[in-house]
Design a protein around this motif. Structure first.
Motif, PDB file in Angstrom:
ATOM      1  N   PHE A  62       0.865  -1.181   0.000  1.00  7.22           N
ATOM      2  CA  PHE A  62       0.000   0.000   0.000  1.00  7.22           C
ATOM      3  C   PHE A  62       0.901   1.231   0.000  1.00  7.22           C
ATOM      4  O   PHE A  62       1.464   1.625   1.022  1.00  7.22           O
ATOM      5  CB  PHE A  62      -0.913   0.005   1.232  1.00  7.22           C
ATOM      6  N   ASN A  63       1.088   1.801  -1.186  1.00  7.70           N
ATOM      7  CA  ASN A  63       2.052   2.883  -1.356  1.00  7.70           C
ATOM      8  C   ASN A  63       1.559   4.202  -0.777  1.00  7.70           C
ATOM      9  O   ASN A  63       0.359   4.500  -0.798  1.00  7.70           O
ATOM     10  CB  ASN A  63       2.360   3.090  -2.842  1.00  7.70           C
ATOM     11  N   MET A 224      13.715   7.099  -1.599  1.00  2.00           N
ATOM     12  CA  MET A 224      14.920   6.760  -0.842  1.00  2.00           C
ATOM     13  C   MET A 224      16.139   6.967  -1.730  1.00  2.00           C
ATOM     14  O   MET A 224      16.115   6.665  -2.923  1.00  2.00           O
ATOM     15  CB  MET A 224      14.886   5.294  -0.370  1.00  2.00           C
ATOM     16  N   GLY A 225      17.215   7.483  -1.150  1.00  2.00           N
ATOM     17  CA  GLY A 225      18.459   7.608  -1.888  1.00  2.00           C
ATOM     18  C   GLY A 225      19.302   6.358  -1.735  1.00  2.00           C
ATOM     19  O   GLY A 225      18.993   5.460  -0.960  1.00  2.00           O
ATOM     20  N   ILE A 226      20.392   6.289  -2.481  1.00  2.00           N
ATOM     21  CA  ILE A 226      21.297   5.144  -2.388  1.00  2.00           C
ATOM     22  C   ILE A 226      22.290   5.373  -1.245  1.00  2.00           C
ATOM     23  O   ILE A 226      22.768   6.478  -1.033  1.00  2.00           O
ATOM     24  CB  ILE A 226      22.043   4.887  -3.711  1.00  2.00           C
ATOM     25  N   ASN A 227      22.579   4.315  -0.514  1.00  2.00           N
ATOM     26  CA  ASN A 227      23.540   4.365   0.587  1.00  2.00           C
ATOM     27  C   ASN A 227      24.658   3.339   0.455  1.00  2.00           C
ATOM     28  O   ASN A 227      25.679   3.443   1.147  1.00  2.00           O
ATOM     29  CB  ASN A 227      22.837   4.128   1.929  1.00  2.00           C
ATOM     30  N   THR A 312      16.095  -2.028   5.019  1.00  2.00           N
ATOM     31  CA  THR A 312      15.108  -1.993   6.097  1.00  2.00           C
ATOM     32  C   THR A 312      13.882  -2.763   5.634  1.00  2.00           C
ATOM     33  O   THR A 312      13.724  -3.091   4.451  1.00  2.00           O
ATOM     34  CB  THR A 312      14.673  -0.557   6.449  1.00  2.00           C
ATOM     35  N   ALA A 313      12.983  -3.018   6.584  1.00  2.00           N
ATOM     36  CA  ALA A 313      11.732  -3.717   6.268  1.00  2.00           C
ATOM     37  C   ALA A 313      10.817  -2.893   5.372  1.00  2.00           C
ATOM     38  O   ALA A 313       9.826  -3.415   4.868  1.00  2.00           O
ATOM     39  CB  ALA A 313      11.008  -4.084   7.562  1.00  2.00           C
ATOM     40  N   ARG A 314      11.145  -1.624   5.153  1.00  2.00           N
ATOM     41  CA  ARG A 314      10.341  -0.796   4.247  1.00  2.00           C
ATOM     42  C   ARG A 314      10.369  -1.335   2.828  1.00  2.00           C
ATOM     43  O   ARG A 314       9.402  -1.159   2.084  1.00  2.00           O
ATOM     44  CB  ARG A 314      10.858   0.646   4.240  1.00  2.00           C
ATOM     45  N   TRP A 315      11.498  -1.980   2.447  1.00  2.00           N
ATOM     46  CA  TRP A 315      11.576  -2.405   1.047  1.00  2.00           C
ATOM     47  C   TRP A 315      12.085  -3.834   0.850  1.00  2.00           C
ATOM     48  O   TRP A 315      11.944  -4.396  -0.230  1.00  2.00           O
ATOM     49  CB  TRP A 315      12.418  -1.427   0.237  1.00  2.00           C
ATOM     50  N   THR A 316      12.650  -4.454   1.892  1.00  2.00           N
ATOM     51  CA  THR A 316      13.096  -5.835   1.743  1.00  2.00           C
ATOM     52  C   THR A 316      13.132  -6.529   3.095  1.00  2.00           C
ATOM     53  O   THR A 316      13.430  -5.909   4.120  1.00  2.00           O
ATOM     54  CB  THR A 316      14.499  -5.891   1.085  1.00  2.00           C
ATOM     55  N   ALA A 369      14.037  -0.491  -5.608  1.00  2.00           N
ATOM     56  CA  ALA A 369      15.059  -0.093  -4.632  1.00  2.00           C
ATOM     57  C   ALA A 369      16.434  -0.685  -4.927  1.00  2.00           C
ATOM     58  O   ALA A 369      17.383  -0.368  -4.223  1.00  2.00           O
ATOM     59  CB  ALA A 369      14.619  -0.467  -3.224  1.00  2.00           C
ATOM     60  N   ILE A 370      16.548  -1.534  -5.944  1.00  2.00           N
ATOM     61  CA  ILE A 370      17.850  -2.094  -6.322  1.00  2.00           C
ATOM     62  C   ILE A 370      18.178  -1.699  -7.747  1.00  2.00           C
ATOM     63  O   ILE A 370      17.336  -1.786  -8.645  1.00  2.00           O
ATOM     64  CB  ILE A 370      17.863  -3.622  -6.166  1.00  2.00           C
ATOM     65  N   VAL A 371      19.404  -1.256  -7.921  1.00  2.00           N
ATOM     66  CA  VAL A 371      19.940  -0.924  -9.250  1.00  2.00           C
ATOM     67  C   VAL A 371      21.094  -1.870  -9.522  1.00  2.00           C
ATOM     68  O   VAL A 371      21.993  -2.025  -8.686  1.00  2.00           O
ATOM     69  CB  VAL A 371      20.435   0.528  -9.283  1.00  2.00           C
TER      70      VAL A 371
END
Length: 377
Positions: A62-63, A224-227, A312-316, A369-371
């Motif tokens: 649910f975005n 989200m930015g890349i870290n 994080t659990a936000r995306w994986t 979220a993955i490149v």
């Protein structure tokens, strides 16, 4: 060459035990919070994992909304707005189950590894411990392989009898983590053209500019930015020799702020030109199925760079499946999640069966979220 009787009958001196192969790393699975260290039941903080009671299932997505609320003319009815529609992330959990049979006849005749001949391994305790460690190492390797495969976007397997043999490619069945095509290869992430327009192997390529563009596109797609960036040492050589990386770091400085070897085949690096990104240089290998044989394979391919936000659990999350396990003929029967190891006594012949079960797969709930970039077009 023939040996003398004196040589054949001379006492054998055992100095110590050793391995000719260093244990592969678990950098990726530990970074994502689902390595074996995160599965310790006594740990105060639980890992980045979720449990599933079924082998197949789904997670509702649910975005959040980026839309600005519609303005209305004073005195007019409310503007109708459709409900936010959910999406589904679907998964199927693979299983690993192995058993090693050890007979008491063999165990009681054995000396302790690394010890003299007169140091008998009482009931094979030392030998059993080493064999259980091999089971745990192989499950850790499986989880590390799955994590590396998620960064590539897919992995495959072949069914050989009851075995499912995993590989990065070449298998008859493909596990697809659904990373969009625009997040792969030269990265047309926003549909406005490739971000990787020139090879990183060319020292004049603006690598910091490419990373900034990837970060901007990641924010546009996910908020989200890349870290983190993951690559191997061959590809890292492009980065550390790059003219823009060196110049933006300052001509009087090294291009890196920190450069730490944190284990065999692993360096953690922070660049002065791109200080918010942690670079993980990974060179260790695993024996992986290539479609016809098991072959020593690098987890991170040449010219591959994977970028992603802080896990994080936000995306994986890692999805631990379960199965009912009975620990031997008269053992207890319980539902066990994820990784579980046990042993039970056998008879005729007397001995032990050492068993390991693992049910689980990385869940990529937000594939944007993955490149996974190919930096040498």
């Amino acid at each position: 060459m023939a040996q003398s009787v004196d040589t054949l009958l001379s006492p054998e001196v055992i100095l110590r035990e050793m391995s000719q192969v260093e244990l592969p790393g678990t950098v990726l699975s530990d970074l994502f919070g689902w390595g074996l260290a995160a599965r310790n039941p006594d740990a105060q903080e639980k890992g980045n994992m979720i449990e599933s009671q079924t082998r197949e299932g789904s997670i509702d997505i649910f975005n959040r909304s980026r839309k600005v609320a519609t303005a209305s003319v004073p005195g007019t009815p409310n503007t109708n707005k459709a409900p936010q529609a959910p999406k589904k992330f679907r998964y199927v959990i693979p299983r690993s189950a192995q058993m090693m049979m050890l007979t008491d006849e063999d165990l009681q005749q054995r000396r302790q590894l690394g010890q003299a001949l007169n140091m008998v391994d009482q009931m094979g305790e030392n030998w059993i411990f080493h064999q259980k460690s091999i089971h745990a190492q192989e499950v850790a390797n499986l989880i590390e392989f799955q994590t590396a495969a998620m960064l590539r976007g897919t992995y495959t397997f072949d069914q050989v009898g009851d075995e499912l043999r995993h590989g990065f490619s070449g298998g008859e069945t493909t596990i697809n983590f659904q990373i969009p095509a625009g997040n792969k290869n030269q990265l047309d992430m926003l549909g406005a053209g490739a971000i990787i327009g020139a090879s990183w192997a060319t020292t004049s390529t603006d690598i910091p500019g490419d990373v900034l563009a990837i970060n901007n596109a990641m924010n546009a797609l996910t908020g989200m930015g890349i870290n983190h960036a993951v690559l191997n040492s061959n590809t890292w050589a492009y980065v550390i020799k790059n003219t823009a990386v060196i110049n933006q770091g300052g001509s009087a400085n090294t291009p890196f702020a920190t450069y730490l070897q944190q284990g065999p085949g692993y360096f953690a690096i922070q660049l002065r030109a791109i200080p918010w990104v942690q670079w993980h240089v990974i060179d260790y290998t695993l024996d992986i199925w290539n479609g016809s044989a098991f072959a020593t394979t690098s987890l991170i391919a040449d010219d591959q760079v994977s970028f992603f936000p802080t896990p994080t659990a936000r995306w994986t999350q890692y999805i631990n499946g379960c199965e009912p396990i009975t620990e031997g003929p008269n053992g207890t029967r319980q539902l066990r999640y994820g990784y579980y190891q046990f042993g039970y006594q056998t008879w005729n012949p007397s001995g032990w069966n050492i068993c390991t079960h693992h049910n689980g797969i990385p869940g990529l709930m937000n594939p944007n979220a993955i490149v996974c970039a190919d930096v040498t077009p």
